[in-house]
Design an enzyme around this catalytic site. Structure first.
Site, PDB file in Angstrom:
ATOM      1  N   GLU A   1       0.471  -1.215   0.137  1.00  0.00           N
ATOM      2  CA  GLU A   1      -0.097   0.316  -0.008  1.00  0.00           C
ATOM      3  C   GLU A   1       0.702   0.998  -0.058  1.00  0.00           C
ATOM      4  O   GLU A   1       0.565   2.514  -0.790  1.00  0.00           O
ATOM      5  CB  GLU A   1      -0.737   0.270   1.341  1.00  0.00           C
ATOM      6  CG  GLU A   1      -1.936  -0.584   0.849  1.00  0.00           C
ATOM      7  CD  GLU A   1      -3.231  -0.746  -0.186  1.00  0.00           C
ATOM      8  OE1 GLU A   1      -2.696   0.767  -0.439  1.00  0.00           O
ATOM      9  OE2 GLU A   1      -3.243  -1.494  -0.579  1.00  0.00           O
ATOM     10  N   TYR A   4      -6.414   6.871   4.018  1.00  0.00           N
ATOM     11  CA  TYR A   4      -6.845   5.589   3.232  1.00  0.00           C
ATOM     12  C   TYR A   4      -5.895   4.331   3.508  1.00  0.00           C
ATOM     13  O   TYR A   4      -6.617   2.987   3.602  1.00  0.00           O
ATOM     14  CB  TYR A   4      -6.478   5.981   1.947  1.00  0.00           C
ATOM     15  CG  TYR A   4      -6.163   5.037   0.870  1.00  0.00           C
ATOM     16  CD1 TYR A   4      -7.308   4.279  -0.006  1.00  0.00           C
ATOM     17  CD2 TYR A   4      -5.063   4.125   0.475  1.00  0.00           C
ATOM     18  CE1 TYR A   4      -7.420   3.582  -0.728  1.00  0.00           C
ATOM     19  CE2 TYR A   4      -4.774   3.204  -0.406  1.00  0.00           C
ATOM     20  CZ  TYR A   4      -5.603   2.448  -1.183  1.00  0.00           C
ATOM     21  OH  TYR A   4      -5.790   1.747  -1.944  1.00  0.00           O
ATOM     22  N   ASP A   8      -9.874   5.290  -2.525  1.00  0.00           N
ATOM     23  CA  ASP A   8      -8.800   5.561  -3.098  1.00  0.00           C
ATOM     24  C   ASP A   8      -9.145   5.853  -4.755  1.00  0.00           C
ATOM     25  O   ASP A   8     -10.854   6.708  -4.759  1.00  0.00           O
ATOM     26  CB  ASP A   8      -7.999   4.354  -3.646  1.00  0.00           C
ATOM     27  CG  ASP A   8      -8.434   3.571  -4.396  1.00  0.00           C
ATOM     28  OD1 ASP A   8      -9.726   3.289  -4.949  1.00  0.00           O
ATOM     29  OD2 ASP A   8      -7.627   3.306  -5.344  1.00  0.00           O
ATOM     30  N   CYS A  47     -16.773   0.807 -20.931  1.00  0.00           N
ATOM     31  CA  CYS A  47     -18.363   0.602 -20.643  1.00  0.00           C
ATOM     32  C   CYS A  47     -19.096  -0.500 -21.364  1.00  0.00           C
ATOM     33  O   CYS A  47     -19.776  -1.221 -20.664  1.00  0.00           O
ATOM     34  CB  CYS A  47     -19.088   2.052 -20.797  1.00  0.00           C
ATOM     35  SG  CYS A  47     -18.349   3.517 -20.158  1.00  0.00           S
ATOM     36  N   CYS A  94     -18.153  -3.415 -19.009  1.00  0.00           N
ATOM     37  CA  CYS A  94     -18.387  -2.901 -17.981  1.00  0.00           C
ATOM     38  C   CYS A  94     -19.932  -3.637 -17.331  1.00  0.00           C
ATOM     39  O   CYS A  94     -20.964  -3.212 -17.603  1.00  0.00           O
ATOM     40  CB  CYS A  94     -18.892  -1.623 -16.750  1.00  0.00           C
ATOM     41  SG  CYS A  94     -19.543  -1.174 -15.829  1.00  0.00           S
TER      42      CYS A  94
END
Length: 305
Positions: free
Chosen positions: A51, A134, A152, A214, A217
């Site tokens: 991270e 975060y 995020d 898209c 998606c």
């Protein structure tokens, strides 16, 4: 949590958050990248290292360096026992090298104050050097299986489009975005960590900033942005970070020379890193000294001991 009076709705009329969850989780089960810090045998320390490394740095650059770090320093104690300069040297060209110093400092705190174990609670994680809201949430969710919102840039973009109908999120995280992310976390604590990483992966691979895919998606028919006709972003244009000729580039070149040298370097040797602007080079060297990334010994410089 669900609001009283029935399931919370998302972009398409009559569609609930539960359907959003199931679609995204099914997509993730089939399309998730096989990343080492996501595997079942990844340690909380390995998750924390990943991270920190992934902050503002693409996965493709992080993975080989992460593997090298984990082979060399598989536990916080291993890194805490090394010199800070070794961490800076091993950081290589990931950028933002202060993260290496913070990881080294965090390893020391984990060893000294947490008996060598990465904290599981948010307060304990936030107490570590270099760990903000975060990162603490991500480690709590991905390493310890806790139910918390992990927000995020990728998550913010998916939320903006799928739920609020905006092409892009606000320039900086807002309280409304955080509240929305918290409402979208599944109630089941066993499912919540999977949702956190799944929606993040959807933003990284499909719902991208510049060219969203898209057509593939899994939630396109639920997406408020798509239902509105995919309107163009009407806010300030996202700004990329300049590199060439900046102090960041000069600092990187100075550190590269010091990483590659097995002995201290004087001003003459360092001048080869940026020969055309003595003032800028001196300014950058001073900033590296102030950040603790470089140590001075007489008239020479080296990575910190």
């Amino acid at each position: 949590m669900r609001q009283p009076g029935g399931p919370e709705r998302v972009g398409a009329p009559g569609r609930s958050v539960d359907e959003l969850h199931s679609r995204v989780l099914e997509w993730y089960a089939e399309h998730a990248r096989d990343l080492p810090w996501r595997r079942a045998d990844a340690s909380p320390w390995g998750v924390l290292v990943s991270e920190i490394m992934l902050q503002q740095t693409p996965v493709v650059r992080v993975e080989p360096v992460w593997r090298e770090w984990m082979a060399r320093w598989p536990t916080p104690a291993d890194l805490a026992g090394a010199a800070a300069g070794d961490a800076v040297r091993a950081w290589g060209r990931l950028g933002y090298p202060r993260r290496a110093l913070r990881l080294h400092a965090a390893a020391g705190v984990i060893e000294a104050e947490h008996r060598g174990a990465v904290p599981a609670d948010l307060a304990g994680l936030r107490s570590l050097p270099g760990v903000g809201a975060y990162t603490a949430s991500a480690v709590a969710a991905f390493a310890h299986g806790q139910r918390c919102a992990v927000v995020d840039t990728n998550v913010r973009r998916v939320q903006a489009r799928a739920v609020t109908g905006a092409a892009l999120p606000a320039p900086a995280l807002t309280a409304a975005e955080t509240a929305l992310a918290e409402r979208l976390v599944p109630d089941d604590p066993a499912v919540a960590p999977a949702w956190a990483v799944a929606v993040m992966e959807l933003g990284a691979l499909v719902c991208t900033a510049r060219a969203p895919r898209c057509g593939v998606c899994p939630i396109a028919d639920l997406c408020a942005w798509q239902r509105a006709g995919a309107p163009a972003h009407d806010g300030p244009a996202p700004r990329g970070q300049a590199w060439h000729g900046t102090d960041r580039q000069v600092r990187g070149r100075l550190l590269a020379l010091l990483r590659e040298s097995d002995h201290p370097l004087d001003d003459a040797a360092l001048s080869t890193a940026w020969p055309d602007d003595d003032v800028q080079r001196a300014r950058c060297l001073t900033s590296l000294l102030a950040d603790g990334l470089v140590a001075r010994h007489g008239d020479s410089y080296q990575l910190p001991a």
